[in-house]
Design an enzyme around this catalytic site. Structure first.
Site, short mmCIF file in Angstrom:
data_model
loop_
_atom_site.label_atom_id
_atom_site.label_comp_id
_atom_site.label_asym_id
_atom_site.label_seq_id
_atom_site.Cartn_x
_atom_site.Cartn_y
_atom_site.Cartn_z
N TYR A 183 0.84 -1.21 0.00
CA TYR A 183 0.00 0.00 0.00
C TYR A 183 0.87 1.25 0.00
O TYR A 183 0.67 2.18 -0.78
CB TYR A 183 -0.90 -0.07 1.24
CG TYR A 183 -1.66 1.19 1.58
CD1 TYR A 183 -2.86 1.50 0.92
CD2 TYR A 183 -1.22 2.07 2.57
CE1 TYR A 183 -3.58 2.64 1.25
CE2 TYR A 183 -1.93 3.21 2.90
CZ TYR A 183 -3.11 3.49 2.24
OH TYR A 183 -3.82 4.63 2.56
N SER A 184 1.86 1.23 0.91
CA SER A 184 2.77 2.38 1.06
C SER A 184 3.48 2.68 -0.26
O SER A 184 3.60 3.85 -0.66
CB SER A 184 3.79 2.01 2.13
OG SER A 184 4.15 3.11 2.86
N LYS A 187 1.31 4.58 -2.60
CA LYS A 187 1.07 5.97 -2.19
C LYS A 187 2.32 6.84 -2.44
O LYS A 187 2.20 8.00 -2.83
CB LYS A 187 0.64 6.03 -0.72
CG LYS A 187 -0.71 5.39 -0.46
CD LYS A 187 -1.85 6.09 -1.18
CE LYS A 187 -3.23 5.63 -0.74
NZ LYS A 187 -4.31 6.24 -1.52
N ILE A 218 -8.09 7.31 9.76
CA ILE A 218 -9.46 7.83 9.66
C ILE A 218 -10.45 6.70 9.99
O ILE A 218 -10.20 5.54 9.65
CB ILE A 218 -9.75 8.36 8.23
CG1 ILE A 218 -8.63 9.29 7.74
CG2 ILE A 218 -11.13 9.04 8.15
CD1 ILE A 218 -8.42 10.54 8.54
N ASP A 219 -11.60 7.08 10.59
CA ASP A 219 -12.50 6.04 11.14
C ASP A 219 -13.41 5.36 10.10
O ASP A 219 -14.59 5.13 10.37
CB ASP A 219 -13.34 6.62 12.29
CG ASP A 219 -14.35 7.66 11.80
OD1 ASP A 219 -14.38 7.97 10.59
OD2 ASP A 219 -15.13 8.16 12.64
N GLU A 221 -14.80 2.13 7.98
CA GLU A 221 -15.01 0.74 8.41
C GLU A 221 -13.78 -0.13 8.09
O GLU A 221 -13.30 -0.88 8.94
CB GLU A 221 -16.22 0.20 7.66
CG GLU A 221 -17.09 -0.70 8.49
CD GLU A 221 -18.26 -1.18 7.66
OE1 GLU A 221 -19.10 -0.33 7.27
OE2 GLU A 221 -18.33 -2.40 7.39
#
Ligand code: NAP
Length: 293
Positions: A183-184, A187, A218-219, A221
């Site tokens: 993922y990193s 990005k 960030i919240d 799901e």
């Protein structure tokens, strides 16, 4: 002391002048009224919340993701909230032909484009790097190559409207974080591509802004499900995060930092005390209880 003052006072003057210059325009929701906006990854999470904010502001919204049933609900809610119009195109960003098709739909149905918000993210694991190169390749297609493909397709329309590209990235795209290696990488790739492109736009006087958004935890799901047991930090609210991204795009800011204190401030350490920053990052993980591989 005299010499210190001679250096310090002009320096503070420069900082104040810069702050004044940077804050020269305030955000007004009317800035988005009637604007034609694509939001990717809008079936849930931050993308869904961005669609609702844009709808309240009276924008024409085109949302996309894979799950048509969820997108349909987002479109209905956008209409209730007062969107100029709301429509969807469903499909997977693994397929570059689909990425182009979304932009074509905006051209055909909205007659142009003012803002391209690139936000979708492919599913990855939250664990030690498992050596799966194919997964890295697939994630690069979804999280990076489709962003490039959509940008290339949308550029003629964005040049015509003097529009904006908003790229949703992460602290994991500025600093090495454990458990998110593939993922990193995707990005960091976004930062390299879009920051370089911004330079070329500036040299060529291309009136299209590029806003890179650096987000903390960030919240949503998916993020809470993956990381809440391991990351020692409270996630920030997705609704506020979505609004800050839209504000930054509308104000044509270079970068958005949300939450500011958890992103911009630590990044001040990156070039001067990288090992200290790495250490501080690790302190926010329960590494004695890593996620299952
Ligand atoms: P999320 O809730 O997991 O939503 C991801 C969105 O992408 C969904 O709409 C999903 O819909 C779509 N998507 C997934 N795979 C896709 C594919 N192959 N093709 C097309 N669409 C696909 O994500 P989020 O937490 O809101 O994150 C939004 C952005 O913020 C991402 O760029 C993420 O990297 C960034 N960010 C998030 C956090 C965080 O803590 N939440 C932190 C830093 C940065 P479907 O499944 O229906 O396709």
């Amino acid at each position: 002391m005299g010499r210190l003052q001679r250096i310090l006072i002009p320096f503070l003057g420069l900082v104040l002048a810069f702050c004044f210059y940077s804050a020269r325009e305030n955000f007004q929701p009317e800035m988005l009224k009637g604007k034609r906006v694509i939001v990717t990854g809008a079936s849930t999470g931050i993308g869904e919340q961005m669609a609702y904010h844009l709808a309240r502001m009276g924008a024409h919204v085109l949302v996309t993701a894979r799950t048509e049933a969820k997108l349909q609900k987002v479109v209905e809610r956008c209409r209730e909230l007062g969107a100029g119009s709301a429509r969807l195109v469903s499909g997977s960003m693994e397929d570059m032909a689909f990425a182009k098709r979304v932009v074509k739909a905006a051209e055909a149905e909205l007659g142009g484009l003012d803002m391209l918000i690139l936000n979708h993210v492919g599913k990855s694991y939250f664990s030690y790097f498992d050596g799966d190169v194919e997964h890295v390749q697939k994630l690069l297609d979804i999280n990076f190559l489709s962003y490039v493909t959509m940008t290339v397709s949308a550029l003629p329309m964005l040049k015509q409207s003097g529009g904006s590209i908003v790229v949703v990235s992460s602290m994991a795209g500025k600093v090495g974080f454990p458990f998110t290696v593939p993922y990193s990488a995707t990005k960091f790739a976004l930062d390299g591509f879009f920051s370089s492109l911004r330079q070329e736009f500036s040299i060529q006087n291309v009136n299209v802004s590029i806003t890179l958004c650096i987000l903390s935890f960030i919240d949503t799901e998916s993020a809470v499900r993956a990381a809440a047991d391991v990351v020692l930090m409270s996630p920030a609210p997705k609704e506020e995060c979505a609004l800050e991204i839209i504000k930054g795009g509308a104000l044509r800011q270079r970068e958005v930092y949300y939450k500011y204190a958890l992103t911009k401030i630590p990044l001040l350490l990156r070039d001067w005390a990288a090992e200290l920053l790495d250490y501080l990052v690790r302190q926010h993980y329960q590494v004695e209880r890593p996620p299952a591989a």
